[in-house]
Design an enzyme around this catalytic site. Structure first.
Site, PDB file in Angstrom:
ATOM      1  N   TYR A  84      85.984  42.761  34.508  1.00  0.00           N
ATOM      2  CA  TYR A  84      86.694  43.305  35.680  1.00  0.00           C
ATOM      3  C   TYR A  84      86.451  44.801  35.858  1.00  0.00           C
ATOM      4  O   TYR A  84      86.452  45.299  36.984  1.00  0.00           O
ATOM      5  CB  TYR A  84      88.188  42.953  35.630  1.00  0.00           C
ATOM      6  N   ARG A  92      83.399  44.972  37.881  1.00  0.00           N
ATOM      7  CA  ARG A  92      83.689  44.639  39.288  1.00  0.00           C
ATOM      8  C   ARG A  92      84.350  45.837  39.984  1.00  0.00           C
ATOM      9  O   ARG A  92      84.065  46.161  41.120  1.00  0.00           O
ATOM     10  CB  ARG A  92      84.644  43.441  39.412  1.00  0.00           C
ATOM     11  N   GLN A 120      91.341  35.674  49.813  1.00  0.00           N
ATOM     12  CA  GLN A 120      91.155  35.263  48.420  1.00  0.00           C
ATOM     13  C   GLN A 120      90.488  36.398  47.647  1.00  0.00           C
ATOM     14  O   GLN A 120      90.346  36.327  46.443  1.00  0.00           O
ATOM     15  CB  GLN A 120      90.263  34.020  48.360  1.00  0.00           C
ATOM     16  N   ASN A 121      90.066  37.418  48.376  1.00  0.00           N
ATOM     17  CA  ASN A 121      89.314  38.497  47.731  1.00  0.00           C
ATOM     18  C   ASN A 121      90.240  39.453  46.999  1.00  0.00           C
ATOM     19  O   ASN A 121      91.351  39.737  47.448  1.00  0.00           O
ATOM     20  CB  ASN A 121      88.497  39.265  48.769  1.00  0.00           C
ATOM     21  N   ASP A 175      89.090  42.506  46.384  1.00  0.00           N
ATOM     22  CA  ASP A 175      88.697  43.856  46.812  1.00  0.00           C
ATOM     23  C   ASP A 175      89.694  44.389  47.843  1.00  0.00           C
ATOM     24  O   ASP A 175      90.560  43.665  48.321  1.00  0.00           O
ATOM     25  CB  ASP A 175      87.244  43.863  47.354  1.00  0.00           C
ATOM     26  N   HIS A 206      94.721  36.063  45.341  1.00  0.00           N
ATOM     27  CA  HIS A 206      94.212  36.036  43.965  1.00  0.00           C
ATOM     28  C   HIS A 206      94.311  37.385  43.258  1.00  0.00           C
ATOM     29  O   HIS A 206      93.607  37.625  42.282  1.00  0.00           O
ATOM     30  CB  HIS A 206      92.764  35.533  43.958  1.00  0.00           C
ATOM     31  N   GLY A 248      83.758  33.212  55.431  1.00  0.00           N
ATOM     32  CA  GLY A 248      83.093  33.482  54.153  1.00  0.00           C
ATOM     33  C   GLY A 248      83.763  32.883  52.946  1.00  0.00           C
ATOM     34  O   GLY A 248      83.837  33.533  51.901  1.00  0.00           O
ATOM     35  N   THR A 249      84.224  31.649  53.071  1.00  0.00           N
ATOM     36  CA  THR A 249      84.783  30.983  51.886  1.00  0.00           C
ATOM     37  C   THR A 249      84.245  29.570  51.788  1.00  0.00           C
ATOM     38  O   THR A 249      84.150  28.866  52.802  1.00  0.00           O
ATOM     39  CB  THR A 249      86.324  30.969  51.882  1.00  0.00           C
ATOM     40  N   SER A 250      83.910  29.158  50.567  1.00  0.00           N
ATOM     41  CA  SER A 250      83.404  27.796  50.350  1.00  0.00           C
ATOM     42  C   SER A 250      84.542  26.782  50.405  1.00  0.00           C
ATOM     43  O   SER A 250      84.294  25.586  50.380  1.00  0.00           O
ATOM     44  CB  SER A 250      82.707  27.713  48.990  1.00  0.00           C
TER      45      SER A 250
END
Ligand code: OAD
Length: 232
Positions: free
Chosen positions: A57, A60, A90-91, A93, A108, A173-175
């Protein structure tokens, strides 16, 4: 008399930050190809080898400090001019915030925060490395303020009502591979149009009123936002 603004809910994932230079998780070359989830993103990994988890982390966080919001983050901030916009990301950042979005819920966790390991209410702004020996005010080791696999997602409780009252939903931009976050798209009313921006989604989710825009976030989101602002 001013009319109530429409509610736009945005569910974003790693793909929205890809053009800012932050790797996604499941694309080829994504983070989960280089690291095993069970080594760096679970409570067991933390028990076994906290140094390795901190290092993952910290790396990151260093990368994020160098990154800048891209055209997609900025366009979403501009959408607030004519809509009530709630971003649910969900990011981990902070690129939505840095682009100027005011209402951002992180499902998250947040990379730029650290949390006590004895008291989850003790959360600190943290933009350097977290090192072994960095402690909260109660004297226990700090951990990244991240929801790991196997942990609960407390922000779901706040997120669900936003989806239930959405007038439009934008998914970027999410699967949609990780639950419970992915399940949120099923909470919108049947009448709510759902726009999905992703250059390579694979299977489309089975939801009514879906419009798929097969573009990168940096192109597709500004285009859509421009249309929506011009409509009003
Ligand atoms: P994924 O890596 O699973 O999916 C990224 C998505 O972004 C894919 O559908 C790509 O096609 C798409 N994509 C790639 N480049 C893009 C671009 N320039 N513009 C738009 N889309 C693009 O990431 P998430 O769905 O966010 O959780 O992953 C969900 C969760 O899994 C993360 O929050 C993280 C991860 O494990 C935790 O760490 C708890």
């Amino acid at each position: 008399m001013s009319r109530k603004k429409e509610n736009i809910v945005v569910l974003s994932g790693a793909g929205i930050s890809a053009e800012s230079g932050i790797a996604t998780f499941r694309d080829s070359g994504g983070l989960w190809e280089k690291y095993a989830i069970e080594d760096v993103a679970t409570p067991e990994a933390w028990q076994r080898n906290p140094e390795r988890v901190l290092q993952f982390y910290n790396e990151r966080r260093r990368q994020l400090r160098e990154a800048k919001p891209n055209a997609a983050h900025k366009a979403l901030a501009g959408l607030e001019e004519k809509f009530d916009v709630q971003i649910v990301t969900q990011n981990v950042d902070d690129l939505h915030e840095r682009a100027g979005s005011h209402r951002v819920l992180h499902l998250h966790g947040e990379l730029m925060k650290a949390r006590s390991t004895v008291d989850p209410q003790l959360i600190y702004d943290w933009n350097g490395d977290i090192r072994p020996g960095d402690c909260c005010e109660k004297g226990s080791q700090l951990r990244p303020h991240i929801v790991w696999f196997g942990e609960s997602v407390p922000a779901m409780e706040d997120a669900i009502p936003y989806f239930r009252t959405a007038d439009r939903l934008l998914v970027v931009g999410t699967s949609l591979a990780v639950t419970p976050a992915a399940s949120l798209i099923h909470f919108v009313p049947d009448s709510c149009p759902v726009f999905l921006v992703d250059p390579d989604i694979g299977l489309l989710p089975p939801i009514p009123n879906l419009r798929y825009i097969a573009m990168k976030a940096g192109e597709g989101v500004p285009l859509l936002v421009k249309q929506w602002l011009e409509e009003k």
